[in-house]
Design a protein around this motif. Structure first.
Motif, PDB file in Angstrom:
ATOM      1  N   PRO A  10      28.944 -54.281  16.475  1.00 25.28           N
ATOM      2  CA  PRO A  10      27.753 -53.668  15.908  1.00 25.28           C
ATOM      3  C   PRO A  10      27.077 -53.023  16.814  1.00 25.28           C
ATOM      4  O   PRO A  10      26.287 -52.230  16.260  1.00 25.28           O
ATOM      5  N   LEU A  11      26.909 -53.315  18.036  1.00 26.03           N
ATOM      6  CA  LEU A  11      26.125 -52.766  18.970  1.00 26.03           C
ATOM      7  C   LEU A  11      26.724 -51.501  19.652  1.00 26.03           C
ATOM      8  O   LEU A  11      26.246 -50.967  20.606  1.00 26.03           O
ATOM      9  N   ARG A  52      22.500 -60.945  23.464  1.00 28.40           N
ATOM     10  CA  ARG A  52      22.729 -61.191  22.088  1.00 28.40           C
ATOM     11  C   ARG A  52      22.969 -62.416  21.410  1.00 28.40           C
ATOM     12  O   ARG A  52      23.686 -63.387  22.451  1.00 28.40           O
ATOM     13  N   LEU A  53      23.216 -62.662  20.553  1.00 30.82           N
ATOM     14  CA  LEU A  53      23.303 -64.136  19.985  1.00 30.82           C
ATOM     15  C   LEU A  53      24.861 -63.987  19.313  1.00 30.82           C
ATOM     16  O   LEU A  53      25.339 -63.351  18.769  1.00 30.82           O
ATOM     17  N   VAL A 108      25.250 -74.631  17.958  1.00 32.67           N
ATOM     18  CA  VAL A 108      25.845 -73.461  17.327  1.00 32.67           C
ATOM     19  C   VAL A 108      25.678 -72.287  17.914  1.00 32.67           C
ATOM     20  O   VAL A 108      26.671 -71.116  17.727  1.00 32.67           O
ATOM     21  N   GLN A 109      24.555 -72.094  18.450  1.00 28.08           N
ATOM     22  CA  GLN A 109      24.196 -70.585  18.752  1.00 28.08           C
ATOM     23  C   GLN A 109      24.221 -70.564  20.534  1.00 28.08           C
ATOM     24  O   GLN A 109      23.516 -71.462  20.994  1.00 28.08           O
ATOM     25  N   ALA A 150      29.817 -60.620  18.143  1.00 26.78           N
ATOM     26  CA  ALA A 150      30.085 -61.446  17.015  1.00 26.78           C
ATOM     27  C   ALA A 150      30.892 -60.669  16.198  1.00 26.78           C
ATOM     28  O   ALA A 150      30.595 -59.472  15.860  1.00 26.78           O
ATOM     29  N   VAL A 151      31.791 -61.292  15.576  1.00 24.78           N
ATOM     30  CA  VAL A 151      32.704 -60.712  14.437  1.00 24.78           C
ATOM     31  C   VAL A 151      31.598 -60.404  13.197  1.00 24.78           C
ATOM     32  O   VAL A 151      30.709 -61.155  13.044  1.00 24.78           O
ATOM     33  N   GLU A 152      31.827 -59.219  12.547  1.00 22.34           N
ATOM     34  CA  GLU A 152      30.954 -58.940  11.469  1.00 22.34           C
ATOM     35  C   GLU A 152      30.774 -59.964  10.478  1.00 22.34           C
ATOM     36  O   GLU A 152      31.940 -60.337  10.153  1.00 22.34           O
ATOM     37  N   GLY A 153      29.793 -60.637  10.076  1.00 23.01           N
ATOM     38  CA  GLY A 153      29.888 -61.568   8.897  1.00 23.01           C
ATOM     39  C   GLY A 153      30.286 -63.076   9.498  1.00 23.01           C
ATOM     40  O   GLY A 153      30.010 -63.941   8.797  1.00 23.01           O
ATOM     41  N   TRP A 162      28.233 -64.756  10.990  1.00 27.19           N
ATOM     42  CA  TRP A 162      27.118 -65.807  11.307  1.00 27.19           C
ATOM     43  C   TRP A 162      26.720 -66.060   9.747  1.00 27.19           C
ATOM     44  O   TRP A 162      26.470 -67.062   9.485  1.00 27.19           O
ATOM     45  N   SER A 163      26.830 -65.183   8.670  1.00 28.65           N
ATOM     46  CA  SER A 163      26.733 -65.592   7.434  1.00 28.65           C
ATOM     47  C   SER A 163      27.615 -66.537   6.966  1.00 28.65           C
ATOM     48  O   SER A 163      27.583 -67.326   6.125  1.00 28.65           O
ATOM     49  N   LEU A 220      29.047 -68.651   8.683  1.00 27.79           N
ATOM     50  CA  LEU A 220      28.846 -70.116   9.392  1.00 27.79           C
ATOM     51  C   LEU A 220      27.618 -70.489   8.668  1.00 27.79           C
ATOM     52  O   LEU A 220      27.446 -71.794   8.458  1.00 27.79           O
ATOM     53  N   ALA A 221      26.521 -69.703   8.153  1.00 33.59           N
ATOM     54  CA  ALA A 221      25.398 -70.184   7.507  1.00 33.59           C
ATOM     55  C   ALA A 221      25.814 -70.919   6.183  1.00 33.59           C
ATOM     56  O   ALA A 221      25.326 -71.824   5.985  1.00 33.59           O
TER      57      ALA A 221
END
Lengths: 484, 268
Positions: A323-324, A347-348, A359-360, A370-373, A375-376, A378-379
């Motif tokens: 994404p960056l 970046r995280l 986790v982080q 990170a692969v897109e999505g 994080w969500s 994981l959350a």
């Protein structure tokens, strides 16, 4: 001869204590200075004898008067003039500049390092110093055997046997010579005559890509240095294009008129050959450079290059979209990294773990994102989490009715918080499959430590994330984060 | 005949007799008024999706080319809040309303303080978009923010700092305006206000009914280009639902019912 004896003979003798370290530093500085002629500069290894027998280099005459530098100037003469004249000019320039800095030096140029070494030390005529026309064999023949860089015992035996000139060795049969004295004399002879290759080991890995710009008049103004840098960059980027590479690291060196050198480097997080962008990175750093009394030469080199990937993503999987990856962000990250350091522009990244603080993790910008999505995803797998997490959970004093009940009140940083609402517990057990800090895995019969997490709201509306650690009879409470 | 009246720059809609301003000229006038950025005409404001608040904001949302300030307010009892959870949540919500792109997050190192925790922030935006920068000095932090504002591909720049510097604030505001990228200053504690910011919010956590529904007290303390409102500082009680991931305004009636017992307790 002892100092007292010398003083008797010469009352106004100037003496100074021996400083091998300072001598070493000086020769290293001189070697850096010689980078102006070629990147292949080595400090003369002073003959293997010194290194092998571990003799103090000073007593063996290594540093001080006999110190030497080896320069491989193959293909460098054209910078000073065409053909042989250029090489001759290079040698003259070298001696002239060194003597201008009050160094007494003798420089010789020859087809092999061994011949040049011997000529510089033992040539009798000034004319012999530059590439003897009759070839190394003829030139060496008249020189003393000392010019072969031999160990002292061999040298002494040679002298005893009446072998005084290098030419005396030519007619001798090789096999008996090797049997009598070992490999060294033959190897040295062959190296000097060019039968064996003798590579020069440079002090710094020579960059494949480099450009130089010499000035007729020393420059000192920051604008001039910036202009020169951008010219060098443009030239270097053309080299990159031909070789289809991009720079990961660039170094600029200013050769000042007083013989000292100032360097600075920039790094990029992916191969780059866009000279305006690289120039922008350099603008940050040029201010740090000190032109001193003036700069007579600038060299721009690329110690680290990588294959050019262009705007394509390095990873083939479309899923691992960065994404960056947008150019702007990467360039911004490079500029920020240059100013704040690698650890401060991150970046995280998510990590596969259950322990909240694990986790982080953070990674420099050059690492894959990170692969897109991710994080969500994981959350969504975990319970409610705080928006801020304390790096180190802070102990709190807790009042609870029963040991296994959520707290009624807790004191954190000397402030008492009355608990209004509680959610929990969420039990998180330690990961037994991970090695402990001591390096051992947890024994199978031990119950891993667990934490019971509670989300708590105090009577003021502040939301906290607390956990209880350890067995119930000796539980400790910690504050681990703050919720939105 | 042509006397410049104070009304000369009124919007063409109200001036029915005069010719309609060509779009270019209108854009120029807007730029003079400093309300919008000319560079990104389609993205002048990002609506919050909360009608009560959007109504007051210029162009019905958060101006993208401007400086905004969000400070953590004191808790309802008046005590300084120990942390800025609500302000951070509100900031994350605002970031989630903005367009795609990298989010530059500038902060200052502080050993004891708590760091951002991505698993929770994922509720509002993808934390993979974050680019975190740690700057030691105030000047460096503002410099990094300005660099970010000038970079294409950046959706927003957040500065987490206690420092307030009028010059830096002005520079940030100009850079934001020029590039149409919003700059957000997140204050962990109430700080001296930046006079140039377009909006200033004060956010504090408020007692919730249920822990999955966090409540925030949000005050709009400055609204530079927006509509005037009846109250001096309009304030709302917002409720963030963790499960549906929606932010809603709690109506006055509801909020009265939860607020009343609290006040009683404070008095007693």
């Amino acid at each position: 001869m002892r100092l007292a004896d010398s003083r008797t003979l010469l009352p106004d003798l100037v003496t100074a204590p021996v400083e091998p370290q300072a001598d070493r530093r000086l020769i290293e500085t001189l070697a850096s200075w010689c980078d102006r002629y070629t990147p292949w500069v080595a400090v003369d290894p002073l003959g293997d004898a010194v290194a092998q027998e571990d003799i103090d280099p000073c007593s063996a005459g290594g540093f001080g008067g006999d110190a030497g530098l080896l320069l491989d100037v193959t293909g460098c003469g054209h910078l000073f003039g065409p053909g042989e004249a250029g090489e001759r000019a290079l040698l003259a320039d070298l001696t002239e500049r060194l003597s201008r800095h009050d160094f007494t030096c003798r420089a010789a140029m020859a087809d092999t390092a061994g011949t040049a070494w011997a000529l510089a030390r033992f040539a009798e005529k000034q004319a012999d110093l530059f590439c003897p026309p009759k070839g190394p064999r003829e030139a060496l023949a008249a020189l003393p055997v000392d010019g072969l860089r031999l160990d002292r015992p061999i040298l002494e035996t040679f002298l005893k046997l009446g072998l005084r000139r290098i030419g005396d060795l030519y007619p001798l049969p090789r096999a008996p010579l090797a049997r009598r004295f070992g490999d060294q004399p033959l190897t040295r002879l062959d190296q000097a005559l060019g039968r064996i290759d003798e590579p020069i080991e440079p002090r710094r890995p020579p960059p494949t890509f480099r450009t130089r710009l010499a000035f007729a008049e020393p420059i000192g103004r920051p604008e001039d240095i910036a202009a020169a840098t951008s010219r060098l960059l443009a030239a270097l980027c053309r080299q990159f294009e031909q070789a289809s590479v991009g720079a990961r690291q660039l170094e600029i060196a200013l050769y000042r008129v007083d013989g000292s050198i100032d360097r600075t480097a920039i790094g990029t997080s992916r191969p780059n050959r866009d000279s305006p962008k690289l120039m922008k990175l350099f603008e940050e750093k040029l201010g740090e450079l000190d032109p001193g009394f003036g700069v007579e030469l600038m060299i721009l080199s690329a110690p680290e290059v990588e294959e050019w990937t262009g705007s394509q993503d390095a990873l083939p999987e479309a899923a691992v979209r960065n994404p960056l990856a947008e150019d702007g962000t990467i360039d911004l990250a490079d500029r920020l990294t240059l100013r704040f350091g690698k650890d401060n522009v991150v970046r995280l990244l998510p990590r596969d773990s259950h322990i909240p603080e694990r986790v982080q993790t953070t990674a420099p910008i050059s690492a894959p994102a990170a692969v897109e999505g991710a994080w969500s995803r994981l959350a969504s797998m975990k319970g409610a989490r705080p928006t801020r997490l304390l790096q180190r959970p802070e102990p709190v004093e807790v009042t609870a009715l029963l040991p296994d009940e959520p707290p009624r009140q807790f004191t954190w940083r000397r402030h008492a918080h009355k608990v209004a609402k509680v959610e929990g517990p969420e039990r998180i057990a330690d990961e037994w499959w991970r090695p402990r800090p001591g390096g051992k895995t947890m024994p199978a019969n031990v119950i891993p430590p667990v934490r019971d997490y509670y989300r708590i709201e105090d009577d003021d509306g502040g939301r906290f994330w607390l956990f209880r650690d350890g067995p119930l009879n000796a539980a400790k409470w910690f504050l681990h984060g703050f919720c939105a | 005949m042509s006397v410049i009246s104070p009304n000369a720059f009124a919007s063409p809609a109200t001036d029915s007799q005069g010719p309609v301003l060509p779009p270019l000229l209108r854009e120029q006038v807007r730029r003079l008024e400093r309300a919008h950025s000319a560079e990104r005409p389609g993205r002048a404001a990002a609506p919050l999706g909360l009608a009560e608040i959007d109504r007051l904001l210029p162009d019905g949302g958060l101006l993208t080319g401007a400086l905004h300030e969000i400070e953590a307010g004191p808790s309802p009892s008046g005590r300084v809040a120990p942390h800025d959870g609500a302000a951070l949540g509100f900031t994350a919500f605002l970031l989630g309303r903005l367009g795609p792109g990298t989010l530059l997050w500038c902060r200052q190192p502080s050993g004891a303080d708590a760091a951002l925790y991505a698993p929770a922030l994922a509720a509002w935006f993808d934390p993979a978009r974050l680019l975190m920068v740690t700057a030691r000095r105030d000047e460096d932090l503002f410099w990094a923010m300005e660099e970010g504002l000038r970079t294409p591909g950046i959706a927003a720049v957040v500065g987490e700092t206690r420092a307030a510097d009028p010059t830096a604030g002005r520079r940030l505001s100009l850079a934001a305006e020029k590039n149409g990228v919003p700059a957000l200053l997140l204050r962990p504690q109430p700080a001296p206000p930046q006079s140039v910011c377009a909006t200033r919010w004060r956010v504090a956590s408020a007692p919730s009914l249920d822990l999955t529904q966090s409540r925030w007290r949000v005050e709009l303390r400055r609204n530079r280009f927006g509509m005037p409102s009846a109250e001096e500082t309009p304030s709302w009680l917002l409720e963030w639902n963790d499960e549906t991931r929606r932010l809603a305004v709690v109506s006055q009636a509801q909020h009265g019912s939860t607020g009343a017992p609290r006040r009683q307790r404070l008095v007693g």
